[in-house]
Design a protein around this motif. Structure first.
Motif, PDB file in Angstrom:
ATOM      1  N   ALA A  39       9.806  -3.176   2.982  1.00  0.00           N
ATOM      2  CA  ALA A  39       9.076  -4.204   3.734  1.00  0.00           C
ATOM      3  C   ALA A  39       9.835  -5.521   3.678  1.00  0.00           C
ATOM      4  O   ALA A  39      10.361  -5.903   2.639  1.00  0.00           O
ATOM      5  N   GLU A  40       9.880  -6.217   4.816  1.00  0.00           N
ATOM      6  CA  GLU A  40      10.611  -7.479   4.870  1.00  0.00           C
ATOM      7  C   GLU A  40       9.808  -8.625   4.265  1.00  0.00           C
ATOM      8  O   GLU A  40      10.372  -9.626   3.835  1.00  0.00           O
ATOM      9  N   ASN A  41       8.474  -8.495   4.247  1.00  0.00           N
ATOM     10  CA  ASN A  41       7.679  -9.596   3.704  1.00  0.00           C
ATOM     11  C   ASN A  41       7.737  -9.640   2.179  1.00  0.00           C
ATOM     12  O   ASN A  41       7.731 -10.704   1.577  1.00  0.00           O
ATOM     13  N   GLY A  42       7.752  -8.486   1.515  1.00  0.00           N
ATOM     14  CA  GLY A  42       7.981  -8.435   0.076  1.00  0.00           C
ATOM     15  C   GLY A  42       6.837  -8.892  -0.798  1.00  0.00           C
ATOM     16  O   GLY A  42       7.026  -9.119  -1.982  1.00  0.00           O
ATOM     17  N   PHE A  43       5.621  -9.081  -0.264  1.00  0.00           N
ATOM     18  CA  PHE A  43       4.503  -9.477  -1.113  1.00  0.00           C
ATOM     19  C   PHE A  43       3.204  -8.963  -0.518  1.00  0.00           C
ATOM     20  O   PHE A  43       3.132  -8.558   0.637  1.00  0.00           O
ATOM     21  N   TYR A  44       2.161  -8.978  -1.352  1.00  0.00           N
ATOM     22  CA  TYR A  44       0.831  -8.558  -0.922  1.00  0.00           C
ATOM     23  C   TYR A  44      -0.162  -9.655  -1.270  1.00  0.00           C
ATOM     24  O   TYR A  44      -0.055 -10.286  -2.312  1.00  0.00           O
ATOM     25  N   ALA A  45      -1.097  -9.875  -0.393  1.00  0.00           N
ATOM     26  CA  ALA A  45      -2.106 -10.913  -0.608  1.00  0.00           C
ATOM     27  C   ALA A  45      -3.385 -10.280  -1.122  1.00  0.00           C
ATOM     28  O   ALA A  45      -3.809  -9.223  -0.640  1.00  0.00           O
ATOM     29  N   LEU A  46      -3.995 -10.917  -2.122  1.00  0.00           N
ATOM     30  CA  LEU A  46      -5.264 -10.454  -2.662  1.00  0.00           C
ATOM     31  C   LEU A  46      -6.350 -11.444  -2.282  1.00  0.00           C
ATOM     32  O   LEU A  46      -6.162 -12.656  -2.407  1.00  0.00           O
ATOM     33  N   LYS A  85     -15.460  -6.722 -17.069  1.00  0.00           N
ATOM     34  CA  LYS A  85     -14.917  -5.675 -16.208  1.00  0.00           C
ATOM     35  C   LYS A  85     -13.850  -6.273 -15.290  1.00  0.00           C
ATOM     36  O   LYS A  85     -13.865  -7.461 -14.987  1.00  0.00           O
ATOM     37  N   SER A  86     -12.949  -5.432 -14.840  1.00  0.00           N
ATOM     38  CA  SER A  86     -11.917  -5.893 -13.903  1.00  0.00           C
ATOM     39  C   SER A  86     -11.565  -4.770 -12.935  1.00  0.00           C
ATOM     40  O   SER A  86     -11.726  -3.589 -13.240  1.00  0.00           O
ATOM     41  N   PHE A  87     -11.083  -5.182 -11.753  1.00  0.00           N
ATOM     42  CA  PHE A  87     -10.612  -4.204 -10.776  1.00  0.00           C
ATOM     43  C   PHE A  87      -9.259  -3.652 -11.193  1.00  0.00           C
ATOM     44  O   PHE A  87      -8.399  -4.385 -11.687  1.00  0.00           O
ATOM     45  N   GLU A  88      -9.086  -2.364 -10.987  1.00  0.00           N
ATOM     46  CA  GLU A  88      -7.768  -1.756 -11.130  1.00  0.00           C
ATOM     47  C   GLU A  88      -7.513  -0.918  -9.881  1.00  0.00           C
ATOM     48  O   GLU A  88      -8.307  -0.039  -9.540  1.00  0.00           O
ATOM     49  N   ILE A  89      -6.423  -1.228  -9.205  1.00  0.00           N
ATOM     50  CA  ILE A  89      -6.100  -0.544  -7.949  1.00  0.00           C
ATOM     51  C   ILE A  89      -4.750   0.139  -8.090  1.00  0.00           C
ATOM     52  O   ILE A  89      -3.789  -0.441  -8.588  1.00  0.00           O
ATOM     53  N   THR A  90      -4.688   1.394  -7.634  1.00  0.00           N
ATOM     54  CA  THR A  90      -3.424   2.111  -7.548  1.00  0.00           C
ATOM     55  C   THR A  90      -3.091   2.265  -6.065  1.00  0.00           C
ATOM     56  O   THR A  90      -3.929   2.719  -5.284  1.00  0.00           O
ATOM     57  N   PHE A  91      -1.878   1.845  -5.673  1.00  0.00           N
ATOM     58  CA  PHE A  91      -1.545   1.890  -4.252  1.00  0.00           C
ATOM     59  C   PHE A  91      -0.081   2.229  -4.032  1.00  0.00           C
ATOM     60  O   PHE A  91       0.758   2.103  -4.927  1.00  0.00           O
ATOM     61  N   ASN A  92       0.200   2.702  -2.822  1.00  0.00           N
ATOM     62  CA  ASN A  92       1.572   2.911  -2.382  1.00  0.00           C
ATOM     63  C   ASN A  92       2.021   1.687  -1.602  1.00  0.00           C
ATOM     64  O   ASN A  92       1.364   1.306  -0.626  1.00  0.00           O
ATOM     65  N   PRO A  93       3.100   1.026  -2.022  1.00  0.00           N
ATOM     66  CA  PRO A  93       3.586  -0.131  -1.262  1.00  0.00           C
ATOM     67  C   PRO A  93       4.311   0.321   0.000  1.00  0.00           C
ATOM     68  O   PRO A  93       4.665   1.492   0.157  1.00  0.00           O
ATOM     69  N   VAL A  94       4.525  -0.610   0.905  1.00  0.00           N
ATOM     70  CA  VAL A  94       5.331  -0.337   2.087  1.00  0.00           C
ATOM     71  C   VAL A  94       6.795  -0.371   1.677  1.00  0.00           C
ATOM     72  O   VAL A  94       7.268  -1.361   1.115  1.00  0.00           O
ATOM     73  N   LEU A  95       7.531   0.698   1.928  1.00  0.00           N
ATOM     74  CA  LEU A  95       8.931   0.764   1.539  1.00  0.00           C
ATOM     75  C   LEU A  95       9.783  -0.109   2.455  1.00  0.00           C
ATOM     76  O   LEU A  95       9.566  -0.171   3.673  1.00  0.00           O
ATOM     77  N   ILE A  97      -2.522  -3.132 -10.444  1.00  0.00           N
ATOM     78  CA  ILE A  97      -2.762  -4.572 -10.554  1.00  0.00           C
ATOM     79  C   ILE A  97      -4.103  -4.788 -11.216  1.00  0.00           C
ATOM     80  O   ILE A  97      -5.101  -4.211 -10.812  1.00  0.00           O
ATOM     81  N   SER A  98      -4.141  -5.594 -12.233  1.00  0.00           N
ATOM     82  CA  SER A  98      -5.398  -5.972 -12.859  1.00  0.00           C
ATOM     83  C   SER A  98      -5.817  -7.312 -12.301  1.00  0.00           C
ATOM     84  O   SER A  98      -5.155  -8.313 -12.501  1.00  0.00           O
ATOM     85  N   PHE A  99      -6.906  -7.317 -11.529  1.00  0.00           N
ATOM     86  CA  PHE A  99      -7.385  -8.550 -10.935  1.00  0.00           C
ATOM     87  C   PHE A  99      -7.764  -9.570 -12.011  1.00  0.00           C
ATOM     88  O   PHE A  99      -7.576 -10.756 -11.832  1.00  0.00           O
TER      89      PHE A  99
END
Length: 205
Positions: free
Chosen positions: A168-175, A156-166, A4-6
């Motif tokens: 998951a019932e919510n289906g989204f992530y909050a930044l 400059k920008s943040f770049e994050i590499t992450f493992n999502p929750v497999l 994700i590029s912030f």
């Protein structure tokens, strides 16, 4: 893995807003119940905060305590929550209400604001553990200054590499974006005066 590029995310939000001017009139205001709280499995229900909104063009000095609704009727699945004066929030006795994975919970709130009887409800389902968890694998910066640029003058920008929750019932992530070491007593060092939308100084804060 997802990246994700912030910077891209923020650019979409900013430029989708249109003109940075909002006309505020008294007729736009109507009293509302504001609810903030989280449910965690196998933990006591606590820190359910019930407050109210205010007119944006109000000239009166607003104190946080004046926004808190202390005499609301707050229930989760029919169980009455009690107001904790020290925490300024509502909570339930551990023996009266327990939160379990996979179960559905309904919050009901009624309160009187500006002489009007208001109510609101919200329903949520606590997800099941599924053997995976959200995990940040890498991040290129610990922090960034406002509109910080590199040696080539590029933002400059943040770049994050992450493992999502497999599964998951919510289906989204909050930044979330938060200022570090924010301090109103030292505004010149903690407030952004180089604002792209307005020319500000310390007297405006």
């Amino acid at each position: 893995m997802q990246k994700i590029s912030f910077l891209i995310f923020l650019s979409v939000v900013i430029f989708a807003c249109g003109e940075p001017t909002v006309e505020i009139g008294e007729n736009n205001y109507s009293p509302k119940i504001v609810v903030e709280g989280y449910l965690f499995p196998n933990r006591q229900v606590e820190n359910i905060r019930i407050s109210r909104n205010i007119p944006l063009n109000s000239n009166a000095a607003i104190k946080r305590d004046s926004l808190i609704i202390k005499n609301a009727t707050v229930k989760i699945n029919g169980v009455q929550l009690n107001f904790n004066e020290n925490k300024k929030s509502y909570e339930a006795d551990e023996t009266a209400l327990q939160i379990f994975e996979g179960e559905t919970y309904k919050l009901e709130v009624t309160a009187k604001i500006d002489g009007k009887e208001l109510s609101t409800t919200s329903t949520t389902k606590v997800p099941q553990r599924n053997g995976s968890k959200f995990e940040i694998l890498s991040i290129n910066f610990d922090s960034l200054f406002y509109r910080e640029r590199d040696a080539n003058g590029e933002l400059k920008s943040f770049e994050i590499t992450f493992n999502p929750v497999l599964n998951a019932e919510n289906g989204f992530y909050a930044l979330g974006l938060a200022a570090l070491d924010a301090d109103s007593s030292n505004i010149s060092e903690t407030f952004i005066f180089d604002n792209i939308f307005a020319d500000l100084d310390a007297e405006d804060v």
